[in-house]
Scaffold this motif. Structure first.
Motif, short mmCIF file in Angstrom:
data_model
loop_
_atom_site.label_atom_id
_atom_site.label_comp_id
_atom_site.label_asym_id
_atom_site.label_seq_id
_atom_site.Cartn_x
_atom_site.Cartn_y
_atom_site.Cartn_z
N TRP A 206 -4.54 -6.70 48.00
CA TRP A 206 -4.97 -7.24 46.71
C TRP A 206 -6.07 -6.35 46.11
O TRP A 206 -7.02 -5.99 46.80
N ASP A 208 -8.68 -5.51 42.68
CA ASP A 208 -9.29 -5.84 41.40
C ASP A 208 -9.16 -4.55 40.57
O ASP A 208 -9.84 -3.57 40.84
N VAL A 239 -5.67 -10.47 39.84
CA VAL A 239 -5.77 -9.63 41.02
C VAL A 239 -4.34 -9.23 41.39
O VAL A 239 -3.45 -10.06 41.39
N THR A 352 -1.64 -12.80 41.79
CA THR A 352 -1.98 -14.04 42.48
C THR A 352 -2.25 -15.14 41.47
O THR A 352 -2.71 -14.89 40.36
N LEU A 354 -4.33 -17.46 41.92
CA LEU A 354 -5.67 -17.98 42.18
C LEU A 354 -6.39 -18.31 40.88
O LEU A 354 -6.58 -17.46 40.03
N LYS A 356 -9.59 -20.51 38.64
CA LYS A 356 -11.00 -20.86 38.77
C LYS A 356 -11.19 -22.31 39.23
O LYS A 356 -12.27 -22.72 39.61
N ASP A 358 -9.88 -23.52 41.75
CA ASP A 358 -9.55 -23.53 43.16
C ASP A 358 -10.54 -24.36 43.96
O ASP A 358 -11.67 -24.58 43.57
N GLN A 359 -10.07 -24.81 45.14
CA GLN A 359 -10.91 -25.65 45.99
C GLN A 359 -12.21 -24.96 46.41
O GLN A 359 -13.17 -25.62 46.76
N TRP A 360 -12.23 -23.65 46.34
CA TRP A 360 -13.43 -22.94 46.77
C TRP A 360 -14.47 -22.86 45.66
O TRP A 360 -15.51 -22.26 45.81
N GLN A 361 -14.13 -23.44 44.51
CA GLN A 361 -15.00 -23.24 43.35
C GLN A 361 -15.98 -24.37 43.10
O GLN A 361 -16.60 -24.43 42.05
N LYS A 362 -16.10 -25.32 44.03
CA LYS A 362 -17.00 -26.45 43.81
C LYS A 362 -18.44 -25.97 43.58
O LYS A 362 -18.95 -25.13 44.30
N ARG A 363 -19.06 -26.52 42.59
CA ARG A 363 -20.43 -26.11 42.30
C ARG A 363 -21.39 -26.77 43.27
O ARG A 363 -21.16 -27.89 43.72
N ILE A 364 -22.47 -26.08 43.57
CA ILE A 364 -23.45 -26.72 44.43
C ILE A 364 -24.61 -27.29 43.61
O ILE A 364 -25.44 -27.99 44.14
N TYR A 365 -24.65 -26.97 42.34
CA TYR A 365 -25.78 -27.50 41.56
C TYR A 365 -25.35 -28.71 40.78
O TYR A 365 -24.23 -28.78 40.30
N LEU B 153 -24.41 -20.62 40.99
CA LEU B 153 -23.35 -20.09 41.84
C LEU B 153 -22.56 -21.24 42.45
O LEU B 153 -23.11 -22.32 42.69
N THR B 154 -21.28 -20.99 42.72
CA THR B 154 -20.50 -21.99 43.46
C THR B 154 -20.88 -21.87 44.94
O THR B 154 -21.52 -20.89 45.34
N THR B 156 -19.12 -21.19 47.50
CA THR B 156 -18.56 -20.00 48.14
C THR B 156 -19.28 -18.75 47.68
O THR B 156 -19.57 -17.86 48.48
N SER B 190 -6.88 -11.43 51.13
CA SER B 190 -7.98 -10.69 50.50
C SER B 190 -8.09 -10.96 49.01
O SER B 190 -9.07 -10.60 48.38
N ARG B 194 -11.41 -10.57 46.43
CA ARG B 194 -11.42 -9.81 45.17
C ARG B 194 -11.93 -10.68 44.03
O ARG B 194 -12.77 -10.27 43.24
N PHE B 196 -13.65 -13.52 44.11
CA PHE B 196 -15.03 -13.99 44.23
C PHE B 196 -16.06 -12.87 44.08
O PHE B 196 -17.13 -13.08 43.52
#
Lengths: 365, 229
Positions: A206, A208, A239, A352, A354, A356, A358-365, B153-154, B156, B190, B194, B196
């Protein structure tokens, strides 16, 4: 084609096939014996042997010639079904048939050998020519930086007291530039030999594209080119799965080519877009373009434009073509109506999904 | 100031000489060896603070030497490789090399690699606040500020940035990052990395197209570079 095919046929098969061929033709003649004069049969069999001679080696052909002579004698020359020949005329005919068939086989073989020799000679002279071109361009391309390094270091070692600090700086800068140029030539050669070996397999991962393009541009900037490069990458470019090293080298070579062969301060534009499932990259400059009649040749190995200044090995664009094709893509060169050259790369690439969200995008603030 | 003891294992006399001059002039003590055998003996008799190991030695494969060294040698090892040998570099990093340099390299790079390798080996636990130019990463409070403004930031993105910051100056391979942040099941995915990295650069870099903080190590991974104030 036929020759190419039959050359690959084994010896024993050649005997079998040529004898079979003679037998089939003889059988057909035998069936129609009442309608065809036996003298015509001789011609038909001669043609058959000639055809065999074009495709097969000498010995199977000679065997076929002998067999056809015997068949003709036994089945067709009156009195039929005996090896006895009735008239003197027929004896002369039979002997002549035999001689013609043999001469035919031998002559055809000779022609084949001569052709083969000529072909090999031509191939060899082409290789020698290619080799000479390579040596000429290489020795120039390698010697220039080497000469620079030797002269500059010599100057620094033996003439140090007469040099101003500024002179020394400049000589060191020359040495540095020359070394990078040498390194680049070695890289070109290695890439070329990778392509030549035929074992080149894209290593897809992959990428960029934005990062990849800027990495190539960064390398160009290190060469201190004065041209202005504008980069226009479609903002929603996903990507993509590609061989990063190859694509970066392609872009670098095209940009480098544009920088080397356009006037200082020329404009170079790079555009990248993605249409499922192809990446399109267009690199355009506002230089003089390529002579129309030479466009078809520029991707050939070691090809240099007739008007081209010294320098350059003629490897850059052939590597572009080789790498693009290794990735399953194509490259097109056109002159733009306003002048300047435009290279269009089209490379198939998986994208891809993929997003925004996505499950990995949860904000922490 | 007494600096570290270094051992150079390289079969090329020119490279050994060049490295010796450069490193000695920067205050390091330098020993060198031209073969794997000699290198292993020297490393055992005079254990150095850091080894610079060329992967292409005549008498033994670089990866084998690295494995032999790693059986007992815990200090950093920096490998020297040639261009276009990414898979070799990745293998060496997996086998316990701390970093790599590909020939030809610049002196600045060489010194930076040695400095950061020695630093991480001396000081394993990192500082709670890492300041790089206009970027401030507070690992205790889990906040990131750029020009004193909070960067959103998120989870991750933060985890990625924190991992980088703790390994300042060190190359982190794609696989290492994927395993650490996303988990072992993701080492071949990967595309996550890329996407992130691109997002993170947009938030923290001055010019995301010309990154200076998270730089790409082509075909290998990324490196977090901190310009201290």
């Amino acid at each position: 084609m036929a020759e190419f095919f039959f050359n690959k046929v084994s010896k024993s098969r050649q005997y079998f096939l040529s004898l079979l061929f003679v037998c089939i033709v003889s059988f057909l003649c035998f069936v129609f014996a009442n309608f065809i004069d036996y003298k015509i049969v001789a011609f038909i069999l001669l043609v058959t042997v000639s055809l065999i001679a074009i495709t097969f080696d000498i010995f199977p052909v000679l065997t076929a010639a002998v067999l056809s002579a015997l068949i003709w004698n036994f089945f067709f020359i009156p009195p039929r079904f005996t090896f006895h020949v009735g008239s003197t005329e027929d004896t002369i005919l039979f002997v002549m048939y035999f001689i013609i068939a043999m001469v035919n086989a031998v002559l055809t073989n000779k022609i084949k050998l001569i052709e083969k020799g000529a072909r090999e000679k031509e191939e060899k002279s082409n290789t020698v020519k290619l080799y000479n071109t390579l040596l000429n361009s290489l020795s120039h391309e390698l010697r220039t930086p080497i000469a620079t390094i030797i002269a500059a270091t010599d100057n620094l070692q033996t003439n140090s007291s007469n040099l101003t600090p500024n002179d020394k700086e400049e000589l060191l800068a020359e040495i540095s530039t020359a070394s990078f140029r040498l390194n680049q030539q070695v890289e070109n050669l290695l890439n070329m030999s990778r392509l030549e070996s035929g074992f080149i397999q894209p290593k897809k991962d992959w990428c960029d594209i934005n990062e990849l393009v800027y990495d190539a541009v960064k390398r160009i900037e290190e060469n201190k080119a004065t041209q202005h490069i504008t980069i226009n990458i479609s903002p929603n470019l996903p990507v993509l799965k590609l061989d990063k090293v190859m694509l970066e080298q392609i872009i670098y070579n095209l940009l480098n080519n544009a920088c080397q062969y356009t006037a200082p301060d020329s404009m170079i534009q790079l555009k990248a877009t993605y249409k499922p499932h192809f990446l399109e990259i267009v690199i355009e400059d506002n230089g003089d373009g390529f002579p129309e009649e030479e466009i078809k040749n520029v991707f050939e190995k070691f090809y240099r434009l007739k008007t081209s200044r010294t320098g350059g090995t003629g490897l850059g664009l052939s590597i572009v073509k080789g790498f693009t094709e290794a990735m399953g893509g194509s490259v097109l060169l056109q002159n733009v109506s306003t002048g300047g050259a435009r290279f269009t790369l089209i490379i198939p690439a998986e994208s891809t999904l993929l997003k925004k969200t996505d499950q990995w995008q949860k904000r922490i603030y | 100031m007494a600096k570290a003891d270094l051992l150079i294992i390289d079969d090329e006399a020119q490279i050994r000489k060049l490295l010796s001059i450069t490193l000695q002039s920067n205050g390091y003590t330098v020993r060198h060896a031209s073969t794997a055998k000699e290198g292993l003996i020297t490393a055992a008799t005079h254990p150095p603070d850091l080894i610079i190991l060329d992967l292409g030695l005549p008498d033994e494969d670089g990866h084998t030497i690295l494995k032999k060294l790693r059986e007992w040698f815990t200090n950093p090892v920096i490998i020297l490789s040639v261009q276009n040998s990414e898979s070799d570099v990745i293998k060496a990093l997996d086998n316990g090399a701390n970093d790599y340099l590909s020939k030809p390299f610049r002196t600045g790079e060489l010194l930076a690699r040695i400095r950061s390798a020695l630093r991480t080996s001396v000081l394993e636990e990192s500082k709670p606040v890492i300041i790089c130019d206009d970027l401030q990463i507070d690992l205790a409070e889990r906040t990131v500020k750029k020009n004193d403004e909070l960067v959103k930031l998120t989870a991750t993105e933060y985890a990625l940035l924190a991992l980088f910051a703790k390994n300042e100056g060190k190359v982190l391979t794609h696989q290492y990052l994927l395993r650490d942040i996303w988990g072992p099941g993701y080492i071949n995915q990967s595309q996550y990395l890329r996407v992130f990295i691109a997002q993170l650069r947009k938030k923290i870099e001055k010019d995301p197209n010309r990154p200076e903080i998270i730089v790409t190590e082509s075909g290998i991974g990324y490196r977090f570079i901190c310009k201290e104030q």
